[in-house]
Design an enzyme around this catalytic site. Structure first.
Site, short mmCIF file in Angstrom:
data_model
loop_
_atom_site.label_atom_id
_atom_site.label_comp_id
_atom_site.label_asym_id
_atom_site.label_seq_id
_atom_site.Cartn_x
_atom_site.Cartn_y
_atom_site.Cartn_z
N HIS A 87 0.82 -1.21 0.00
CA HIS A 87 0.00 0.00 0.00
C HIS A 87 0.86 1.26 0.00
O HIS A 87 0.38 2.32 -0.41
CB HIS A 87 -1.02 -0.01 1.15
CG HIS A 87 -0.48 0.25 2.51
ND1 HIS A 87 -0.20 -0.74 3.42
CD2 HIS A 87 -0.19 1.41 3.15
CE1 HIS A 87 0.21 -0.21 4.56
NE2 HIS A 87 0.24 1.10 4.42
N ASP A 228 1.44 -7.72 2.37
CA ASP A 228 1.47 -6.29 2.07
C ASP A 228 2.92 -5.82 1.89
O ASP A 228 3.52 -5.23 2.79
CB ASP A 228 0.79 -5.52 3.20
CG ASP A 228 0.47 -4.08 2.83
OD1 ASP A 228 1.00 -3.60 1.81
OD2 ASP A 228 -0.30 -3.44 3.56
N SER A 656 3.97 2.47 8.34
CA SER A 656 3.73 1.48 7.29
C SER A 656 5.02 1.23 6.52
O SER A 656 5.67 2.16 6.05
CB SER A 656 2.66 1.98 6.33
OG SER A 656 1.40 2.00 6.94
#
Length: 721
Positions: A87, A228, A656
């Site tokens: 992402h 991810d 992230s």
């Protein structure tokens, strides 16, 4: 005396051992003062402080950097290979995608360095140096060069950073920039030197059915099975210095890369995360938390839900639109669901009650200290919050709808300048402004914009704005809707989207070939944008006035809280600077009768599969690998394929892509999410519920190797088994 008090505050904030180990996004530069490694070693760390951060030598810090504009990435090979989240790389993947080359759906695997894709505007930044400039800022305040409140502001801090860089030995070196930032609400200041590499190339990305498996449904949820990740590479000039893209650039010879562990994890194992958490608000008062819920989260939830419904329908109907709006939708949806979860968690975790208890304790502490500033500060903050509530609510609606929700617009200032040039018959100016308009038109009608989709968004959002905001607070174009279009929003919007100079190429070329003042004055979108910006300036002015003095009040309150909690230190709020959080691999119990174990496996992917739901499609090749149990060296000892795991690390947005590192300093995973039950964590850390969700590095390497067929990437990594 004042200098002594500031020194005392710093000691109170950073120099004592905490009773809890997991809360805190700690500053690397204070590790020695805090004896941080003593606490970390008690949790299972086997390294020394200098192994993690050393201002004079290479350390783990040098393998971690800022990926893009808001994520973290880590270096995982000597040749500048970056690992981050899918992402985080999503915008770049989307940028390279088309209907013909749909890397979002199919994934991307560069089988050689020649196939690695240059990605314009993607950058990677390393922290080169961190310097304490608190004394310099305080001296400037004392000497009257700047007020105390101005010392928190961008203009002063930008000038300070520029001046310090000019006087530094780093001045003039490629890629070096500096930023000065306040910490502990302005009780401390640090200057951070960054080194930016601007030739970053896409190397590998799994299909979205793997990298976004679970989609919106699983976002912020556990158990999780999302792989991810995405992989990029830094390129540099022949000397290893930052350089713009050039075919002659070579992979960066990284001064530090992370060793990858395939040894696996057990519950209770030590885990630390280094990264760039974006923003937390742990020092808010109860009234400020309420404001976050009602003036920010609630309107954001309502607006984004409406906009996303439009986008989702249009994306489902067209592959072209799906690719165009994939990154926009993902960015919107992420914090839409976060806002929903935050408001729920604030109630479920009794955050308001916790804040009330803290304020009662602080009032007692202030009275015992006979400190008048402390005694009145919470009341002063509350008064400003009450004053600013209606303005912030309006400003959120404005940002979500008029500023961020509707994309179409016109450069009304340039059009006005062109009109003046036409009146004066100034050919040079006319040529200048028409050229500017050509650039703006190209920017508006870019490859990721669809005029008809945006029209539908506008038809959903403009009536909504009128529902959410009082009639006397609406921008002027609502009078046009009411008076000239009899309240017919669709007709008004169609006029904007059909008849503006910027509506389409035919309209634009007709105008550019013969620009006239009359055409400019008649342009309906020009009036819309001008009214929008007039309202924006008004709201900004009112917002500033309603919160004037808040920065100084926060400085006082944070200083007082640090004193009250001493000898337990309090970490400063996150501000997208490098931080360290440590904890352990740990399961949790979200509610009565429910236990979540600390890891998931590929079996869960197969159990969740739903071919009718695009969020839960499983690629055929992954199913084949699972059926054959072809997991290679990446399987657990029991033969299962691990996917994700939980740890007690304290993270937020910006983390992230951050590396999850074991006690030996080896990479075991990549952080990508928090859990639903702790979405109030940016405001109040809950030691029982707070969990970080990470993808197991073994799953990442399995996908790269077995599904992506990129064993050459595995070969350049340093792996221990």
């Amino acid at each position: 005396m004042k200098k002594f008090k500031l020194l005392l505050l710093a000691l109170m904030c950073v120099a004592f051992l905490p009773s809890k180990a997991d809360e805190g996004m700690w500053l690397l530069q204070l590790m020695q003062e805090q004896h941080l490694t003593d606490r970390m070693k008690a949790q299972g760390l086997l390294l020394e402080a200098d192994d993690i951060y050393n201002p004079n030598k290479v350390s783990l810090k040098d393998a971690v950097g800022i990926f893009g504009g808001g994520c973290t990435g880590e270096i995982i090979s000597p040749d500048g290979l970056i690992l981050t989240n899918h992402h985080c790389g999503y915008g770049a993947i989307q940028q390279h995608s088309s209907v013909e080359h749909d890397y979002l759906t199919d994934g991307f695997w560069a089988k050689s360095r020649k196939e690695e894709l240059p990605t314009p505007n993607l950058k990677f930044k390393f922290v080169e140096r961190i310097v304490d400039v608190t004394d310099k800022v305080n001296a400037k305040v004392k000497d009257g060069e700047v007020t105390e409140e101005e010392s928190f502001g961008y203009p002063f801090l930008k000038k300070l950073a520029d001046d310090e860089l000019k006087a530094s030995d780093l001045n003039g070196k490629p890629g070096i920039s500096a930023q000065a930032l306040p910490f502990y609400a302005g009780n401390k200041f640090y200057l951070i030197y960054l080194k930016t590499y601007s030739d970053v190339r896409m190397v590998a990305a799994p299909p979205s059915s793997i990298g976004k498996f679970g989609g919106e449904t699983d976002n912020w949820m556990w158990p999780r099975h999302t792989c991810d990740f995405s992989v990029f590479r830094i390129y540099a000039d022949a000397n290893g210095e930052p350089a713009e893209y050039n075919e002659s650039n070579v992979p960066l010879k990284a001064k530090k890369h992370l060793t990858i562990s395939l040894k696996g994890i057990e519950e209770g194992d030590y885990a630390m995360i280094m990264g760039f958490p974006g923003s937390t608000s742990r020092y808010l008062t109860q009234s400020e938390v309420k404001q976050r819920m009602t003036a920010t989260n609630e309107p954001r939830i309502r607006v984004r839900g409406v906009r996303q419904d439009v986008l989702k329908k249009e994306m489902a109907a067209s592959d072209k639109v799906r690719i165009q709006y994939a990154s926009k939708y993902a960015g919107s949806s992420n914090y839409w669901k976060n806002s929903i979860g935050m408001n729920k968690a604030i109630v479920d975790n009794k955050v308001l009650e916790t804040k009330a208890e803290q304020e009662a304790r602080f009032a007692k502490f202030a009275k015992e200290k006979n400190n008048a500033d402390y005694e009145k500060v919470v009341g002063q903050i509350d008064a400003l919050i009450e004053k600013s509530n209606p303005i912030l609510y309006q400003f959120t609606c404005y940002n979500e709808i008029l500023r961020g929700g509707i994309e179409f617009g016109t450069p009304f200032v340039v059009l006005d300048s062109l009109a003046n040039a036409i009146r004066k018959k100034d050919k040079a100016a006319i040529d200048k402004y028409t050229q500017s308009l050509k650039e703006v038109y190209a920017a508006i009608h870019n490859k990721d914009y669809d005029h008809e989709v945006d029209r539908k968004v506008a038809k959903a959002l403009l009536p909504l704005y009128a529902e959410m905001v009082a009639a006397d607070a609406l921008p002027a174009f609502y009078n046009t809707i009411r008076n000239d279009f009899k309240g017919n929003y669709d007709a008004y919007i169609d006029n904007l989207y059909d008849n503006s100079i910027f509506s389409n190429e035919q309209n634009f070329n007709k105008f550019i070939n013969k620009p006239t003042v009359k055409a400019i004055e008649k342009d309906p979108m020009k009036a819309f944008v001008a009214a929008k910006y007039d309202l924006g300036e008004k709201l900004i002015t009112e917002a500033r006035a309603s919160t004037e003095g808040m920065s100084l009040l926060h400085k006082t309150y944070v200083r007082g809280l640090c004193e009250m909690y001493a000898p337990e230190p309090k970490a400063p709020d996150a501000n997208f600077t490098i931080r360290l959080t440590y904890g352990n691999i740990k399961a949790y119990n979200p509610k009565d009768g429910v236990h979540y174990k600390f890891y998931t496996t590929l079996k869960g992917v197969m159990e969740k599969e739903d071919p009718t739901n695009p969020e839960f499609v499983v690629p055929a090749k992954l199913k084949e690998l699972y059926a054959a149990k072809d997991f290679g060296r990446y399987a657990m000892a029991n033969g299962e394929m691990p996917t994700c795991f939980l740890s007690t690390n304290d993270i937020t947005g910006g983390n992230s892509g951050s590396p999850v590192i074991n006690g030996r300093g080896e990479l075991i995973g990549t952080a990508f999410d928090g859990n639903w039950e702790s979405l109030s964590g940016d405001i109040n850390f809950d030691e029982n519920m707070q969990r970080c969700i990470s993808v197991d590095v073994r799953y990442v390497l399995f996908i790269i190797d077995k599904l992506g067929g990129c064993s050459h990437l595995i070969d350049e990594m340093t792996i221990v088994e």
